[in-house]
Write an enzyme that holds these catalytic residues in place. Structure first.
Site, PDB file in Angstrom:
ATOM      1  N   LYS A 236      10.796  37.503 -75.476  1.00 14.51           N
ATOM      2  CA  LYS A 236       9.900  37.998 -74.419  1.00 14.51           C
ATOM      3  C   LYS A 236      10.733  38.249 -73.161  1.00 14.51           C
ATOM      4  CE  LYS A 236       6.046  36.645 -71.361  1.00 14.51           C
ATOM      5  NZ  LYS A 236       4.876  35.783 -71.144  1.00 14.51           N
ATOM      6  N   ASP A 241       6.590  37.577 -63.843  1.00 15.90           N
ATOM      7  CA  ASP A 241       5.176  37.616 -64.226  1.00 15.90           C
ATOM      8  C   ASP A 241       4.305  37.165 -63.052  1.00 15.90           C
ATOM      9  OD1 ASP A 241       2.728  37.641 -65.449  1.00 15.90           O
ATOM     10  OD2 ASP A 241       3.117  35.932 -66.780  1.00 15.90           O
ATOM     11  N   LYS A 248      -1.712  35.642 -60.377  1.00 21.07           N
ATOM     12  CA  LYS A 248      -1.619  34.181 -60.502  1.00 21.07           C
ATOM     13  C   LYS A 248      -1.731  33.525 -59.131  1.00 21.07           C
ATOM     14  CE  LYS A 248       1.673  34.012 -64.398  1.00 21.07           C
ATOM     15  NZ  LYS A 248       0.889  33.248 -65.360  1.00 21.07           N
ATOM     16  N   ASP A 259      10.128  34.035 -66.954  1.00 26.42           N
ATOM     17  CA  ASP A 259       9.317  34.607 -68.029  1.00 26.42           C
ATOM     18  C   ASP A 259      10.120  35.545 -68.935  1.00 26.42           C
ATOM     19  OD1 ASP A 259       6.869  34.294 -69.209  1.00 26.42           O
ATOM     20  OD2 ASP A 259       5.928  35.981 -68.180  1.00 26.42           O
ATOM     21  N   ASP A 318      -2.816  39.081 -67.142  1.00 26.78           N
ATOM     22  CA  ASP A 318      -1.818  38.006 -67.160  1.00 26.78           C
ATOM     23  C   ASP A 318      -1.431  37.602 -68.586  1.00 26.78           C
ATOM     24  OD1 ASP A 318      -0.060  36.198 -66.126  1.00 26.78           O
ATOM     25  OD2 ASP A 318      -1.561  34.713 -65.529  1.00 26.78           O
ATOM     26  N   GLU A 320       0.177  39.262 -70.652  1.00 26.79           N
ATOM     27  CA  GLU A 320       1.004  40.466 -70.815  1.00 26.79           C
ATOM     28  C   GLU A 320       2.082  40.311 -71.877  1.00 26.79           C
ATOM     29  OE1 GLU A 320       1.644  38.115 -68.687  1.00 26.79           O
ATOM     30  OE2 GLU A 320       3.738  37.820 -69.192  1.00 26.79           O
ATOM     31  N   ARG A 322       2.132  38.985 -74.834  1.00 27.21           N
ATOM     32  CA  ARG A 322       1.739  39.343 -76.199  1.00 27.21           C
ATOM     33  C   ARG A 322       1.633  40.862 -76.367  1.00 27.21           C
ATOM     34  NH1 ARG A 322      -3.614  35.832 -75.775  1.00 27.21           N
ATOM     35  NH2 ARG A 322      -2.205  34.706 -74.408  1.00 27.21           N
TER      36      ARG A 322
HETATM   37  N1  BES Z   1       4.107  33.684 -68.698  1.00 29.15           N
HETATM   38  C1  BES Z   1       2.822  33.118 -68.840  1.00 29.15           C
HETATM   39  C2  BES Z   1       2.835  31.797 -69.597  1.00 29.15           C
HETATM   40  C3  BES Z   1       3.553  30.644 -68.959  1.00 29.15           C
HETATM   41  C4  BES Z   1       2.851  29.688 -68.243  1.00 29.15           C
HETATM   42  C5  BES Z   1       4.907  30.490 -69.106  1.00 29.15           C
HETATM   43  C6  BES Z   1       3.513  28.618 -67.665  1.00 29.15           C
HETATM   44  C7  BES Z   1       5.576  29.420 -68.527  1.00 29.15           C
HETATM   45  C8  BES Z   1       4.871  28.481 -67.817  1.00 29.15           C
HETATM   46  C9  BES Z   1       1.907  34.089 -69.596  1.00 29.15           C
HETATM   47  O1  BES Z   1       2.163  35.413 -69.421  1.00 29.15           O
HETATM   48  C10 BES Z   1       0.527  33.877 -69.063  1.00 29.15           C
HETATM   49  O2  BES Z   1       0.319  34.153 -67.937  1.00 29.15           O
HETATM   50  N2  BES Z   1      -0.354  33.372 -69.918  1.00 29.15           N
HETATM   51  C11 BES Z   1      -1.696  33.120 -69.540  1.00 29.15           C
HETATM   52  C12 BES Z   1      -2.574  33.649 -70.643  1.00 29.15           C
HETATM   53  C13 BES Z   1      -4.009  33.640 -70.286  1.00 29.15           C
HETATM   54  C14 BES Z   1      -4.328  34.673 -69.240  1.00 29.15           C
HETATM   55  C15 BES Z   1      -4.790  33.899 -71.557  1.00 29.15           C
HETATM   56  C16 BES Z   1      -1.830  31.617 -69.383  1.00 29.15           C
HETATM   57  O3  BES Z   1      -1.218  30.877 -70.159  1.00 29.15           O
HETATM   58  O4  BES Z   1      -2.510  31.200 -68.460  1.00 29.15           O
HETATM   59 ZN    ZN Z   2       4.106  35.884 -68.963  1.00 28.90          ZN
HETATM   60 MG    MG Z   3       1.172  36.224 -67.726  1.00 28.21          MG
END
Ligand code: BES
Ligand code: ZN
Ligand code: MG
Length: 466
Positions: A236, A241, A248, A259, A318, A320, A322
């Protein structure tokens, strides 16, 4: 830090000689036994240290005794930990050189070198006052071959950690592409925005469209002399992000330069293949871009078409990672490889479930999952399988497209896993979620805070053992 191997060290002068002590046993130096063991009752519990001034009685100024715990429990992972601990102690006392003369009957050179170099790591390029470092260490009891391999692994980890620690202002998609182009021993293709569009990667493209930094799709290829297996490794590569329009909160955004830790892992791994020469064809794939809010950003409610024709309703900008991985997975499957592994800081949910201690692993092949879990264990990492029950797919149902990109808040790591599976057709596949393990907010074991190089050792051992 320079690492040397030399057998004849008994009369070599040095600042510190590092020796070990198992619980209930003596050390290899009489002086240490007399003062530390007999007088001070130093037990030698795992990781305990004791420093003894020699006042010229042996050619070293000081003896550092490191506890190696119970002899029957000692293994390669403990070796890495105690060498790292010793190097941290050497840094603390500002020693510049040391000889490690362990009384242990096994060639743990690889673990020892990795431990030393993990401990030697500091991300201090932007600091005027640099970290205290040991200039040179010599291992007395290990083979050159094992130590050399350890150095290769550690250098790959350093590259990964440097890239993931680098501020997002510098570590842009273009920069990752440049790094990939300069890796020796692989051939590298870089695709720009127009080419990504022509390849039909509508999901990936949408994520990057809000940024001033254009996306870069990176495809590296290593061809072994003897090809027993073809593997694609996908990382990834979200260089920052912000969450996009579903932005966020500040505290969650703070470390989101990490990220692209999956991408950084793959770059580190690809850089080491030239030295390890595994019997495989190995593809390193990164769909690099930035997830930013702006007038050109993709929006909640948009419908995207991935490379395999499947349509995705954007439920949350967010989620993103996937979307970028979906297109990268399609691309990888078209290469006709036997196995695909993707590694990603994918979900906060995985971090909630497993903390910073273990990475989550899922996949479509039980044997491959188990093999990666075992490889991780012997590499000093921990992977823990998370389920991919088909029911998780229910929450991804969309009224207007084939699926949504997010589902229920609960079981978020598994939901992401079943989403990714929609884009895997053909090969065996595993997904490793390193959201919790790639980047530490505070020091943990032999790691300082910041990037850890998660995945590098496991993937290198995995391809080496083919
Ligand atoms: N990059 C984040 C996941 C993440 C969170 C990585 C904390 C490292 C530390 C990912 O892109 C994300 O934002 N995921 C969201 C998904 C949700 C919107 C379904 C999440 O985990 O909150
Ligand atoms: Zn992310
Ligand atoms: Mg994200």
């Amino acid at each position: 830090m320079e690492i040397k191997v030399s057998e004849n060290v008994t009369s070599t002068p040095c600042e510190v000689i590092v020796i070990n002590k198992f619980e209930g046993e003596k050390t290899s130096i009489e002086l240490a036994n007399k003062y530390a063991v007999d007088k001070d009752r130093f037990e030698g519990k795992l990781g305990e240290t004791y420093i003894l001034h020699t006042f010229g009685q042996i050619p070293a100024d000081k003896i550092l005794i490191i506890g190696t715990g119970k002899k029957e429990e000692f293994d390669a992972n403990k070796m890495r930990e105690i060498v790292a601990k010793s190097v941290k102690k050497l840094q603390q006392i500002k020693a510049k050189n040391a000889i490690f003369d362990f009384d242990i009957n096994a060639d743990y050179g690889k673990s020892a070198a990795i431990g030393a170099l993990i401990a030697d790591y500091a991300f201090d390029k932007y600091k005027n006052k640099k970290a205290d470092r040991v200039d040179e260490i010599t291992f007395a009891k290990f083979s050159e071959k094992e130590v050399k391999e350890g150095i290769v692994f550690a250098n790959a980890m350093k590259m990964t950690r440097d890239l993931a620690n680098e501020p997002a202002q510098f570590a842009t998609p273009e920069k990752l592409a440049d790094v990939a182009k300069n890796i020796e021993g692989v051939t590298t293709q870089i695709f720009d925005k127009d080419e990504i569009e022509r390849m039909g990667m509508g999901a990936y493209l949408a994520v990057g469209q809000g940024s001033v930094h254009p996306p870069r799709f990176i495809h590296m290829k290593y061809t072994g002399k003897n090809i027993k297996k073809k593997i694609a490794l996908i990382g990834k590569g979200i260089c920052f992000d912000s969450g996009g329009l579903d932005i966020k909160p500040a505290s969650s955004m703070l470390t989101m330069r990490d990220d692209m830790s999956g991408a950084a892992c793959i770059l580190g791994v690809m850089s080491a293949l030239k030295y390890l020469e595994p019997d495989a064809e190995i593809h390193g794939i990164i769909a690099a871009c930035e997830n930013m809010p702006s007038g050109s950003s993709y929006k909640p409610g948009d419908i995207l078409t991935a490379k395999n024709g499947k349509t995705i309703e954007v439920d949350n900008t967010d989620a993103e990672g996937r979307l970028t991985l979906a297109d990268a997975l399609c691309y990888a499957c078209e290469l006709g490889v036997d196995e695909v592994i993707d590694i990603a800081t994918l979900t906060g949910a995985c971090m909630v479930a497993l903390g910073t201690v273990a990475s989550g692993i899922m996949g479509n092949d039980k044997e491959m999952i188990n093999s990666l879990i075992e490889t991780a264990k012997s590499s000093g990492e921990t992977y823990w399988e998370l389920p991919m029950f088909p029911e998780y797919k229910d929450s991804l149902k969309s009224d207007i497209a084939d699926m949504k990109n997010t589902g229920s808040r609960y079981g978020g790591a598994s939901t992401a896993g079943v989403f990714l599976q929609e884009f895997v057709k053909g090969p065996k596949w595993c997904h490793i979620d390193i959201a919790g393990t790639a980047f530490l907010e505070k020091p943990q074991k032999e790691f300082i805070s910041g990037a850890t190089g998660a995945g590098v050792r496991t993937l290198l051992n995995y391809v080496k053992n083919i």
